[in-house]
Design a protein around this motif. Structure first.
Motif: not given
Ligand code: AMP
Ligand code: ZN
Length: 512
Positions: A37-38, A53, A81, A288
């Motif tokens: 998922c991007g 990523f 979204h 995270m």
């Molecule tokens: P989003 O654009 O919000 O959909 O996030 C993109 C990607 O980043 C998703 O796979 C989320 O799970 C991941 N993500 C968001 N916040 C964090 C974080 N604090 N640490 C690691 N990955 C994150």
């Protein structure tokens, strides 16, 4: 690829679905289909997003290294979204930002997609094989809604279409036990379902979710469909695009842990509803990045942007950290552990990165003299190199792999200064060490060489040296109040794309 394909090493991965480490066995020998998922491109990605990523980039790189032909699909979410906050209504994140910045939604999408790509390039991640957008796949998504409706797993109310979660729970149980990915019990699913829609009354059950949403008067991004002028639900794009490019059943699906519910849970529900099968063999989730004890997140303000980190322009850290120091910092943790970002941690990573790169420069300069009286050191080097691969084969454990390489670094330095005689290791051992370090640093970890040695090789610090001379000459002119010369130097440099900034004590320069 033939059926007898054997990867360089056998891999085990932690599958969220089974909550176990499993032997990685691909569906088609030699090939891996991987969907991640991007980003939702309504603002700049923060460092937490980058961690996720970068982690999948390492997995992609390692699968390539093992010899697989990988089709890596990472989408761009550019519609659907919604802002999760009830007070904000059911506005789309991209539309909300478009209003704020007074731009077209597609200008927002382009702007933040470009910035995302820049950051990914700075972090030296490989581009995915396909980067499909949600708005580019409306037809596929509408088709999927039709299939889900035809199979009786959805219903239409007032122009919107809802997934019938209760049907899946009762009748689709053998195919997918709704809640299995997130580990949530059905009661929790019910209470925690944060519905994106105002109009709860349109649903038969609170845990049903929208797969097609009828546009409201404020919605700008909308398309015709058999049900209404509207837009797809957020989860739908990933089901539709993964099926299109990887098939109904594929090897790996990834994303951050925070996507397990509702996004991934609902993605599987949709695939089951449309195709009658589970889409994914191995679900992999990254943990995270944490700042000040809390998940890094843009919406709570608890975040740091890559650009702020690379420039040092932020209130959290005392100085700038280079992209490779940051990447090294991330490599020092396993992707499924939380990672707490601190100044101390970054400082240590900066040192660790330089130590590794310097060792690499020493290592490639070493030459064997032919004499071989191989010792315990020789055996230990092989053992550590083997263990570094074992660590990677154990669910991509970059932290453990780095630790094993680090054990070898003192030996490399000892070989250089003669504390360890070259004849204590075999010529073939030196060769293997050189090859494995190179593979790990550049191919598997995807690190770039930011050291002085590398800059000298490509001439980039020549410019730095020349600029220091010019700055000194300009300072001398200023000291003599020769403003004409000082301004001339500044203006000519500006025309050449170089910006001089006069500080309190010294002047600095940057490319403008
Ligand atoms: P989003 O654009 O919000 O959909 O996030 C993109 C990607 O980043 C998703 O796979 C989320 O799970 C991941 N993500 C968001 N916040 C964090 C974080 N604090 N640490 C690691 N990955 C994150
Ligand atoms: Zn997704």
């Amino acid at each position: 690829m033939n059926k007898t394909f054997k990867p360089k090493y056998e891999l085990t991965v932690f599958n969220t679905l089974s909550r176990k480490k499993e032997k990685f066995e691909v569906l088609n020998p030699g090939y891996v289909g991987m969907y991640v998922c991007g980003p939702t491109v309504y603002n700049e990605v923060h460092l937490g997003n980058c961690r996720t990523f970068s982690s999948f980039d390492i997995m992609y790189r390692y699968l390539l290294y093992l010899g697989y032909k990988v089709r890596y699909v990472r989408n761009i979410t550019d519609v659907g979204h919604l802002v999760g906050d009830v007070d904000a209504g059911d506005e789309g994140k991209i539309e909300k930002q478009a209003r704020l910045e007074q731009l077209e939604p597609m200008e927002i999408v382009q702007k933040y997609t470009n910035l995302f790509h820049n950051v990914m390039q700075q972090m030296n991640t490989l581009p995915p094989s396909i980067e499909p957008t949600a708005t580019g796949h409306l037809i596929e998504q509408i088709e999927m809604v039709k299939q889900i409706l035809n199979n009786g797993y959805a219903y239409e109310t007032n122009g919107s279409v809802y997934f019938d979660s209760q049907k899946l729970i009762k009748e689709g149980k053998d195919i997918y036990d709704y809640g299995a990915i997130s580990g949530k019990k059905q009661d929790d699913l019910l209470t925690e379902t944060r519905d994106d829609l105002k109009n709860q009354s349109e649903k038969k059950h609170p845990s049903d979710f929208a797969i097609w949403i009828k546009a409201g008067p404020r919605d700008i991004m909308k398309w015709p469909s058999p049900w209404s002028l509207g837009f797809p639900g957020w989860h739908l794009e990933c089901s539709a695009m993964s099926t299109k490019y990887l098939g109904k059943h594929f090897d790996i699906h990834g994303g951050g842990m925070d996507l397990q519910f509702p996004h991934h849970e609902n993605e599987v529900a949709q695939n089951v509803g449309a195709c009658g099968c589970q889409p994914v063999k191995y679900w992999l989730h990254t943990n995270m990045l944490v700042l000040n004890g809390k998940k890094m997140s843009k919406s709570t303000g608890n975040s740091i942007l890559p650009a702020e980190l690379f420039s040092g322009n932020n209130n959290i850290l005392s100085k700038a950290y280079s992209p490779m120091s940051v990447k090294f910092f991330m490599l020092q943790a396993h992707y499924a552990s939380t990672l707490n970002i601190t100044e101390k941690g970054l400082q240590a990573a900066e040192k660790g990165y330089l130590r590794l790169m310097e060792a690499y420069h020493v290592l490639v300069s070493l030459q064997h003299e032919g004499q071989e009286n191989a010792s315990g050191d020789d055996a230990q080097i092989h053992k550590m190199l083997d263990l570094a691969f074992e660590a990677m084969n154990d669910d991509f454990n970059t932290a453990a792999a780095l630790a094993k390489l680090n054990v070898i670094i003192p030996k490399i330095n000892a070989l250089k200064n003669g504390r360890l005689q070259m004849d204590q290791i075999k010529a073939s051992t030196l060769e293997r060490m050189q090859a494995v370090f190179k593979d790990f640093i550049f191919e598997i970890f995807g690190l770039l060489d930011e050291t002085k040695e590398a800059a000298q090789e490509d001439g980039s610090n020549l410019l730095d040296d020349a600029m220091q001379v010019i700055i000194e000459l300009r300072q001398a002119a200023r000291a003599q109040k020769d403003w004409a010369t000082s301004d001339l130097i500044r203006d000519k440099l500006q025309a050449a794309g170089i910006q001089i900034k006069d500080g309190k004590d010294a002047a600095t320069w940057s490319k403008s």
